[in-house]
Motif scaffolding. Structure first.
Motif, short mmCIF file in Angstrom:
data_model
loop_
_atom_site.label_atom_id
_atom_site.label_comp_id
_atom_site.label_asym_id
_atom_site.label_seq_id
_atom_site.Cartn_x
_atom_site.Cartn_y
_atom_site.Cartn_z
N UNK A 52 4.47 1.69 1.56
CA UNK A 52 5.43 2.40 0.72
C UNK A 52 5.19 3.91 0.84
N UNK A 53 6.01 4.62 1.62
CA UNK A 53 5.84 6.07 1.72
C UNK A 53 6.38 6.77 0.48
N UNK B 211 0.86 -1.18 0.00
CA UNK B 211 0.00 0.00 0.00
C UNK B 211 0.90 1.23 0.00
N UNK B 212 0.81 2.02 -1.06
CA UNK B 212 1.59 3.26 -1.16
C UNK B 212 0.75 4.43 -0.67
N UNK B 213 1.40 5.38 -0.04
CA UNK B 213 0.70 6.58 0.43
C UNK B 213 1.45 7.80 -0.07
N UNK B 214 0.77 8.63 -0.87
CA UNK B 214 1.36 9.87 -1.37
C UNK B 214 1.08 10.95 -0.34
N UNK B 215 2.14 11.41 0.34
CA UNK B 215 1.89 12.22 1.53
C UNK B 215 3.16 12.97 1.92
N UNK B 216 3.26 13.30 3.22
CA UNK B 216 4.43 14.01 3.74
C UNK B 216 5.57 13.08 4.07
#
Length: 742
Positions: free
Chosen positions: A271-272, A160-165
């Motif tokens: 996945x950051x 699970x990828x997270x598009x973030x800070x």
């Protein structure tokens, strides 16, 4: 996989140039690739600098900068003469922000929020400790996390990828499940999506900040418009402003979102993808890079807890690409509390837009709504999650609703690795219906979602909610709430109610004490908080100055009277010689009386006078409520001399008042005095001082606030628990309401 991620990161860093800050960024798609774009940018009429590729290995989407007006430049791209070979489309590189315009954190923050810091293993059976207030928070039971995990034997698979800070890669809860290399940082063009790189250690009094405990961090502190974190006060103050309110306005956002995904799917990899800075800003070009990077590096789910109000052709094409690669996407619907179109939530062929609900299954006031952007809703208030510096925080906003759906997608992937966007959307559409308009399929229920694609279904369960969620009363009044138990999966159980958290001098009762579920309809009860009026404080009684007892003394007049009586009595005697003797005796007594009258021995019946020094000062009691009094005693080493001993008195604070002096009467070695106190709002230490003949003695007195009567003013959280028994044992579901007592 680790080698692929590292190699891709190196290539991105090498290809990515630093754009000229004064120029405008333009996103260009061309089938001619990099070579065609290089030719175009070299022409005198179309000066531009190629910053880098945005679509990874595809090589068709690029970011360039140009000093020309954007409209003029884009027209040149599509021109028939000197235009870009293979030109498809172009758009200005937008700036996005995670920072909300409104404060979403309620005030005051409940002191019981995240108060349960006991450690539990999560996932169960692992050696990873987590706070119980995170693992077993109300939102977890509302969407049925544990019931779904246990019933379907799933805890999440895939990436699970997270598009973030970014993420705090050292957080003990998240560290074990991060992908090798910890993702990618598009703000710095380097491997590793750590948001700790945004921190300037010099901004903090202590860095890293001290680890929190129940004693050093007694209650959460607000750190931005959507978050309250358990941090020491100095660290919280830095994050909440410290002269630069925007610098850390979104710090911790990514760590929190990833913590919620992990709560739902604890064995899925995370996945950051760091595209946002700590101030909450990001460029559209970095968002596009992150999407393509995630898809090309084996992400199965992409979470996007952000929104933008302007459409983007390239954003839609990037998500179309993700959809074709069987990547499931979810995005937040925004926090403006209105019905509006935001992206990427509006791209419903590719994305599940997620709105926010309260723990009572109503739309959060701040949540955007409308079926055009909302596919499903999930809890988004007081959501407890991981936070940088090895601590936890609570968040408010649709940003914290979307990861429940993304985590649910990882559970669906656990059931079937072939699950794609359309299948995940269909499964999550099996949700709990909501009465609020514009919430589309309703509130996420993981048991219903997973049960729609496989068997067996979840065990019978129920959810608990209460309305209203908050109310304000005056001490002496009652507050009433309606608590409901809604059956899930055809539950037909008896639910027994309990209410905890009533303040001092108040009671909380639920009537009826239990309800029976019929498998389909809600069963309700009434919660009543009864408070006690506060009585007016009695007027303090101030005692007068102590008067010591008068010593018994035989005075000259007394002696004279006795002599006269003796002479009269014996004057009637018959023997003259006796009268002569009596006369002599009277003479002796007269001489004695004269000596006494002229300053001789005064005839005290107690100890004779001396010259004592000050030996002690005591108070009883040593602690009093303001408005009450204490008795002080000064003691000499011996009896006071003629004229008495005057002992000077003083107090170190106005909360306790003493006379200027007290006199130890001649012949006595002690005297008492009264210490009068005034009402105080907090415990106040006072030092009483006595001084005599060069000797000083002190005693300590503590003046306490008056004892409260009735229900104290304050904000209180009532926890209402419904308990039942099924084949798995006891099942408890809780909800909370807030009561402000004035």
């Amino acid at each position: 996989m680790k080698g692929r991620v590292w190699l891709a990161g190196v290539l991105l860093a090498l290809l990515w140039a630093t754009p000229a800050k004064a120029d405008t960024g333009i996103i260009i798609r061309t089938t001619g690739g990099l070579s065609a774009l290089q030719v175009f940018c070299s022409l005198p009429l179309s000066p531009c600098t190629i910053v880098g590729s945005l679509d990874g290995t595809l090589g068709q989407v690029f970011l360039v900068t140009t000093p020309l007006d954007p409209t003029t430049f884009i027209n040149l791209l599509g021109g028939t003469v000197g235009g870009l070979t293979g030109f498809v489309d172009a758009e200005v590189n937008q700036l996005l922000s995670l920072v909300d315009l409104h404060n979403l954190v309620p005030t005051p923050i409940s002191p019981t929020l995240m108060s349960d810091r006991s450690s539990v293993a999560y996932p169960a059976g692992s050696s990873t400790p987590a706070w119980n207030s995170y693992v077993n928070q109300p939102a977890a039971s509302i969407v049925e996390i544990q019931n779904a995990q246990n019933s379907f034997k799933v805890t999440g698979t895939g990436v699970v990828a997270d598009i973030d800070t970014g993420v705090d890669p050292t957080h003990p809860v998240l560290q074990p499940v991060l992908v090798p290399g910890d993702g990618y940082d598009f703000t710095r063009n380097q491997p590793g999506g750590s948001e700790l790189n945004d921190v300037a250690p010099s901004d903090f009094p202590t860095y890293p900040p001290p680890t929190c405990s129940s004693s050093t961090c007694p209650a959460p502190a607000q750190v931005n418009q959507s978050t309250a974190a358990v941090l020491d006060q100095s660290t919280a103050a830095v994050l909440d402003g410290n002269g630069n309110p925007n610098k850390y306005a979104a710090f911790g956002h990514g760590t929190m979102v990833m913590g919620i995904i992990h709560l739902v799917a604890p064995t899925a990899q995370l996945m950051p993808l760091k595209a946002f800075h700590s101030d909450g800003t990001a460029s559209l070009s970095d968002i596009l890079r992150a999407i393509y990077y995630g898809v090309q590096n084996n992400a199965n789910v992409i979470n996007m807890s952000f929104d933008m109000k302007t459409s983007s052709v390239e954003l839609q094409k990037a998500l179309d690409y993700a959809n074709k690669q069987n990547v499931i996407c979810a995005a937040s619907s925004g926090n403006d509390g209105t019905q509006e179109i935001v992206y990427p939530a509006a791209l419903q062929n590719d994305v599940m837009g997620v709105a926010s609900t309260t723990n009572q299954d109503t739309r959060s006031q701040f949540s955007n709504y409308g079926n055009a952007i909302v596919w499903v809703a999930a809890p988004g208030e007081s959501i407890v999650s991981t936070y940088p510096f090895n601590t936890y925080a609570a968040g408010w906003g649709t940003s914290f609703s979307a990861p429940f759906v993304s985590g649910g997608a990882a559970l669906l992937h656990n059931l079937s690795t072939a699950t794609a966007q359309s299948g995940a959307a269909l499964a999550t559409s099996h949700a709990v219906p909501l009465t609020d308009p514009g919430m589309n399929n309703g509130r996420l229920d993981l048991c219903m979602a997973l049960g729609s694609v496989t068997t067996p279904s979840c065990s019978q369960d129920y959810s608990v909610s209460a309305t209203p969620s908050t109310t304000t009363i005056t001490a002496g009044q009652q507050a009433s709430f309606t608590v409901s138990a809604a059956p899930l999966n055809g539950s037909k159980q008896t639910v027994t109610w309990d209410c905890m958290g009533a303040p001092q001098a108040a009671t909380c009762a639920v009537s009826p004490s239990s309800v029976v579920l019929d498998g389909s309809n809600k069963a309700t009860a009434t919660v009543t908080l009864t408070t006690t009026a506060r009585s007016a404080m009695a007027t303090p009684r101030f005692l007068g100055k102590y008067a010591p007892p008068t010593p018994v003394r035989v005075t000259p007049l007394t002696w004279l009277t006795l002599i006269v009586l003796v002479l009269i009595a014996f004057s009637f005697g018959r023997i003259p010689r006796q009268r002569t003797g009596l006369a002599a005796l009277a003479g002796v007594l007269t001489v004695s009386l004269c000596a006494s009258s002229c300053g001789g021995y005064g005839g005290y019946v107690n100890n004779p006078p001396g010259s004592g020094t000050l030996s002690a000062l005591t108070l009883s009691p040593t602690s009093v409520n303001g408005g009450s009094s204490s008795t002080g005693t000064v003691t000499l080493s011996g009896p006071a001399a003629s004229g008495g001993a005057v002992v000077n008195l003083s107090s170190s604070a106005s909360a306790a008042m003493v006379p200027s002096s007290v006199t130890v009467v001649q012949g006595y070695n002690s005297a008492t005095f009264t210490v009068n106190t005034t009402t105080v709002s907090a415990s106040t230490p006072v030092t009483i001082t006595a001084a005599y003949a060069g000797v000083t003695k002190t005693a300590s007195l503590t003046v306490m606030p008056p004892a409260a009567s009735g229900t104290p003013a304050g904000s209180y959280t009532l926890t209402i628990t419904g308990t039942s028994t099924n084949s798995s044992g006891n099942v408890s579901r809780t909800t909370t309401v807030q009561v402000v007592v004035n």
